[in-house]
Design a protein around this motif. Sequence first.
Motif, PDB file in Angstrom:
ATOM      1  N   LYS A   4       9.594   0.537  -0.913  1.00  0.00           N
ATOM      2  CA  LYS A   4       9.211   0.088   0.420  1.00  0.00           C
ATOM      3  C   LYS A   4       8.765   1.328   1.197  1.00  0.00           C
ATOM      4  O   LYS A   4       9.578   2.183   1.549  1.00  0.00           O
ATOM      5  CB  LYS A   4      10.368  -0.606   1.133  1.00  0.00           C
ATOM      6  N   ILE A   5       7.474   1.393   1.452  1.00  0.00           N
ATOM      7  CA  ILE A   5       6.881   2.539   2.131  1.00  0.00           C
ATOM      8  C   ILE A   5       6.490   2.119   3.544  1.00  0.00           C
ATOM      9  O   ILE A   5       5.759   1.147   3.728  1.00  0.00           O
ATOM     10  CB  ILE A   5       5.639   3.063   1.380  1.00  0.00           C
ATOM     11  N   CYS A   6       6.978   2.856   4.515  1.00  0.00           N
ATOM     12  CA  CYS A   6       6.729   2.533   5.923  1.00  0.00           C
ATOM     13  C   CYS A   6       5.780   3.560   6.534  1.00  0.00           C
ATOM     14  O   CYS A   6       5.950   4.780   6.341  1.00  0.00           O
ATOM     15  CB  CYS A   6       8.057   2.523   6.683  1.00  0.00           C
ATOM     16  N   LEU A   7       4.770   3.084   7.259  1.00  0.00           N
ATOM     17  CA  LEU A   7       3.855   3.934   8.007  1.00  0.00           C
ATOM     18  C   LEU A   7       3.965   3.565   9.479  1.00  0.00           C
ATOM     19  O   LEU A   7       4.012   2.379   9.825  1.00  0.00           O
ATOM     20  CB  LEU A   7       2.409   3.751   7.541  1.00  0.00           C
ATOM     21  N   VAL A   8       3.998   4.579  10.346  1.00  0.00           N
ATOM     22  CA  VAL A   8       4.216   4.359  11.774  1.00  0.00           C
ATOM     23  C   VAL A   8       3.120   5.051  12.574  1.00  0.00           C
ATOM     24  O   VAL A   8       2.815   6.222  12.341  1.00  0.00           O
ATOM     25  CB  VAL A   8       5.583   4.913  12.226  1.00  0.00           C
ATOM     26  N   SER A   9       2.530   4.327  13.528  1.00  0.00           N
ATOM     27  CA  SER A   9       1.509   4.926  14.394  1.00  0.00           C
ATOM     28  C   SER A   9       1.591   4.317  15.783  1.00  0.00           C
ATOM     29  O   SER A   9       2.342   3.374  16.025  1.00  0.00           O
ATOM     30  CB  SER A   9       0.112   4.718  13.799  1.00  0.00           C
ATOM     31  N   ASN A  10       0.809   4.883  16.710  1.00  0.00           N
ATOM     32  CA  ASN A  10       0.859   4.383  18.088  1.00  0.00           C
ATOM     33  C   ASN A  10      -0.118   3.247  18.345  1.00  0.00           C
ATOM     34  O   ASN A  10      -0.142   2.683  19.439  1.00  0.00           O
ATOM     35  CB  ASN A  10       0.637   5.523  19.089  1.00  0.00           C
ATOM     36  N   THR A  11      -0.956   2.883  17.348  1.00  0.00           N
ATOM     37  CA  THR A  11      -1.839   1.718  17.456  1.00  0.00           C
ATOM     38  C   THR A  11      -2.044   1.111  16.070  1.00  0.00           C
ATOM     39  O   THR A  11      -2.091   1.826  15.069  1.00  0.00           O
ATOM     40  CB  THR A  11      -3.235   2.082  18.010  1.00  0.00           C
ATOM     41  N   SER A  12      -2.189  -0.205  16.017  1.00  0.00           N
ATOM     42  CA  SER A  12      -2.603  -0.839  14.763  1.00  0.00           C
ATOM     43  C   SER A  12      -4.032  -0.433  14.432  1.00  0.00           C
ATOM     44  O   SER A  12      -4.400  -0.287  13.266  1.00  0.00           O
ATOM     45  CB  SER A  12      -2.507  -2.363  14.891  1.00  0.00           C
ATOM     46  N   TRP A  13      -4.836  -0.256  15.464  1.00  0.00           N
ATOM     47  CA  TRP A  13      -6.236   0.150  15.287  1.00  0.00           C
ATOM     48  C   TRP A  13      -6.352   1.416  14.437  1.00  0.00           C
ATOM     49  O   TRP A  13      -7.249   1.533  13.603  1.00  0.00           O
ATOM     50  CB  TRP A  13      -6.872   0.375  16.664  1.00  0.00           C
ATOM     51  N   SER A  14      -5.452   2.375  14.642  1.00  0.00           N
ATOM     52  CA  SER A  14      -5.550   3.636  13.900  1.00  0.00           C
ATOM     53  C   SER A  14      -5.352   3.438  12.401  1.00  0.00           C
ATOM     54  O   SER A  14      -5.886   4.190  11.589  1.00  0.00           O
ATOM     55  CB  SER A  14      -4.533   4.653  14.432  1.00  0.00           C
ATOM     56  N   PHE A  15      -4.588   2.414  12.016  1.00  0.00           N
ATOM     57  CA  PHE A  15      -4.417   2.136  10.589  1.00  0.00           C
ATOM     58  C   PHE A  15      -5.729   1.665   9.970  1.00  0.00           C
ATOM     59  O   PHE A  15      -6.090   2.072   8.875  1.00  0.00           O
ATOM     60  CB  PHE A  15      -3.329   1.081  10.370  1.00  0.00           C
ATOM     61  N   THR A  16      -6.440   0.784  10.666  1.00  0.00           N
ATOM     62  CA  THR A  16      -7.712   0.290  10.110  1.00  0.00           C
ATOM     63  C   THR A  16      -8.782   1.362  10.168  1.00  0.00           C
ATOM     64  O   THR A  16      -9.659   1.412   9.306  1.00  0.00           O
ATOM     65  CB  THR A  16      -8.191  -0.964  10.855  1.00  0.00           C
ATOM     66  N   ARG A  17      -8.724   2.228  11.152  1.00  0.00           N
ATOM     67  CA  ARG A  17      -9.768   3.243  11.328  1.00  0.00           C
ATOM     68  C   ARG A  17      -9.583   4.427  10.396  1.00  0.00           C
ATOM     69  O   ARG A  17     -10.549   4.949   9.838  1.00  0.00           O
ATOM     70  CB  ARG A  17      -9.765   3.730  12.785  1.00  0.00           C
ATOM     71  N   PHE A  18      -8.345   4.884  10.197  1.00  0.00           N
ATOM     72  CA  PHE A  18      -8.118   6.136   9.485  1.00  0.00           C
ATOM     73  C   PHE A  18      -7.404   5.990   8.141  1.00  0.00           C
ATOM     74  O   PHE A  18      -7.466   6.909   7.321  1.00  0.00           O
ATOM     75  CB  PHE A  18      -7.304   7.101  10.359  1.00  0.00           C
TER      76      PHE A  18
END
Length: 379
Positions: A4-18
């Motif tokens: 189970k790998i967790c990724l954390v960011s301040n926007t969902s948008w950044s996941f799709t963009r980067f």
Amino acid sequence: MGKKICLVSNTSWSFTRFRRELIKALIADGHEVLLLAPEDEQTPELVAWGARVIALEKLARKGLNPISDIRLYYEFKSIYKQERPDLIFQYTIKPNVYSTLAAATCCIPAIAVVTGLGYSFINGGVITAVVRKLYRLALRKANQVWFLNKDDQKMFVESGLVEQGRTKRIPGEGVDCHGRFNPFLSSTIDSEEGARTNFLFVGRLLVDKGLREYVAAATHIRQRHPKIIFGILGYLNADNPAAVGKAELMTWVESGAVEYFGHTDDVRPYILKADCVVLPSYREGMSTILQEAASLGRPIICSDIVGCRELVEHNESGFLCKAKDVADLERQMENFLKLSNEQRNLMGGKGRNKMLGEFSVDKIIELYRKEITLIVGKS
């Protein structure tokens, strides 16, 4: 079985963009991918990929409110106690601080990825001092701290924010050279009809992206070459103290210096229509848009600064200019205008080869896979 790998960011948008290709690769490897970020318009796309998303409710992107930040820490702690991920990767300042601290409390390994220093870190004053103290407190709890460029890595180490031995430098977020940003596959993408854009700025409409310098250089060049088109593509009214306002933007457009194309979720048609992509930024972590432009075979002009200079060979795949220097930016644009179509195509080809050799997302994915194996073992 997968982890189970967790990724954390301040926007969902950044996941799709980067991190689109990374997330899809981890899912394809058989891992359960858990994404933590505030909900936005991109959240359904993340779910469609097969990731599981938990919307963060306490993460305020801007400001340092002790009460709300304490609540964010407890939100992370509650999620990690319930989910028990095997490994956490986190991005941007608040996740790097409060997610790291919560992960340490729950005895879960975490890697903090410093994607850039951000406004609150580099502009001095009380807020910068507080951010540095928070980083120093949190990063000592991280298993590793990754940086996208050597200058940020050096600054953190020399400032005593993290020990050298727990740092690693990775070549940016990676660009999908063989897929979405392959010019041979992307050439069929429908682009707007009309004349090609000679120069194109792509990015958030921020002063520290060099946008005012870009417009000033455009104004001067159009006095000599009135048919040259200078485009701007990006989000207006960004939630940032350095944001360019709508009134200022409209003044530029009405003067005839630039054309504003709005914003888009797919930059490829605009880059393919451009002759050259320009980013006269003051500072970058590792510019994604320059990587994408170069991968699509477009020459680039950018500031000779950290996060940009690594991506271009001056006079070979593009041109470097002095930051905050309108005259030098104008000079490099004029140098580009003097090139023949053959020379421009050759320059773009060299830029793409550089991306393939140094910055392909395939290399980034392998780095993540290696660390997952080292820290939590094989599937």
